[in-house]
Design a protein around this motif. Sequence first.
Motif, PDB file in Angstrom:
ATOM      1  N   ASP A   1       1.138  -1.350  -4.810  1.00 23.77           N
ATOM      2  CA  ASP A   1      -0.108  -0.604  -4.570  1.00 23.77           C
ATOM      3  C   ASP A   1      -1.170  -1.025  -5.580  1.00 23.77           C
ATOM      4  N   LEU A   2      -2.407  -0.881  -5.115  1.00 26.87           N
ATOM      5  CA  LEU A   2      -3.576  -1.217  -5.934  1.00 26.87           C
ATOM      6  C   LEU A   2      -3.776  -0.211  -7.071  1.00 26.87           C
TER       7      LEU A   2
ATOM      8  N   ALA B   1      -2.664   2.373   5.314  1.00 29.47           N
ATOM      9  CA  ALA B   1      -3.445   1.711   4.262  1.00 29.47           C
ATOM     10  C   ALA B   1      -4.494   0.734   4.807  1.00 29.47           C
TER      11      ALA B   1
ATOM     12  N   PHE C   1      -0.353   5.779  -8.751  1.00 32.02           N
ATOM     13  CA  PHE C   1       0.593   6.122  -7.691  1.00 32.02           C
ATOM     14  C   PHE C   1       2.008   5.662  -8.065  1.00 32.02           C
TER      15      PHE C   1
ATOM     16  N   GLY D   1       0.861  -1.189   0.000  1.00 26.91           N
ATOM     17  CA  GLY D   1       0.000   0.000   0.000  1.00 26.91           C
ATOM     18  C   GLY D   1       0.892   1.232   0.000  1.00 26.91           C
TER      19      GLY D   1
END
Length: 226
Positions: free
Chosen positions: A103-104, A142, A108, A82
């Motif tokens: 990260d999802l 997160a 980012f 995250g």
Amino acid sequence: MPILLIKLTHFIILNLNTNYSFNVKKKRPEEEYEKVSDYFKGDVLNHYATSKNMIRIQQKITDRTLELLNLKSRSVLILDAGCGPGFAGIYLKKMGYNIVALDLIAEFLYFYEINDINPINSDMCFSPFKPNIFDAIISISALQWIYRDINNKVMHFMLVNLFKSFFRILKPNCKVVIQFYPKNKEIMEQIGKIVVEHTDFKGQFIIDNPTNHKKRKIFLLLNKEP
Ligand SMILES: C[S@@+](CC[C@H](N)C(=O)[O-])C[C@H]1O[C@@H](n2cnc3c(N)ncnc32)[C@H](O)[C@@H]1O
């Protein structure tokens, strides 16, 4: 700095600490947006990723996370789960640690130099790694996006998967440190219960500044004992 330690034992998970409780009144983004990608997009995402204030806050949390990890060397591989725009990951990389940043939200990861760090677009509840490869796992600010409602079965399922997956990919005798923003003590109790019931992690919650709601920081420290 005042600190409260809460061990994850069967006794404690049923009754974290009779003397200590809290309930955050202010609504946080994860209560207003169902999916994290509905909140972090466009201007909000760019603002977060470039905020000097946020960098300062998250690096301070990273320093505390490092203290809790108590690593003996910098020649280790750390998963930043995250990771967002990399406030922790890039900071740790500059100190000499080896980082995999996950990260999802793909946008980012555009804030990373691909040669510096290994950015991976994935869900941390289903980490795409082979067993026993990380010397440490960190996750900063997160977890509240993954688990915030003790009655939600999907969130329960995701959290069980997250801890099982962290246990699998972490080397024995290594640690996970998760800093997050639970709404109340009940959420923490439930998280502790899930860890104890579904993994062999030993651990504890560490609450810095427990009585100051502005300065309070909550960490979950998990140890994969050999
Ligand atoms: C508040 S940001 C924190 C980012 C970064 N750790 C920091 O310290 O600035 C929360 C991050 O968690 C990520 N996240 C939430 N749920 C996730 C999941 N299931 N898998 C991977 N990343 C997730 C979000 O995409 C977002 O980047």
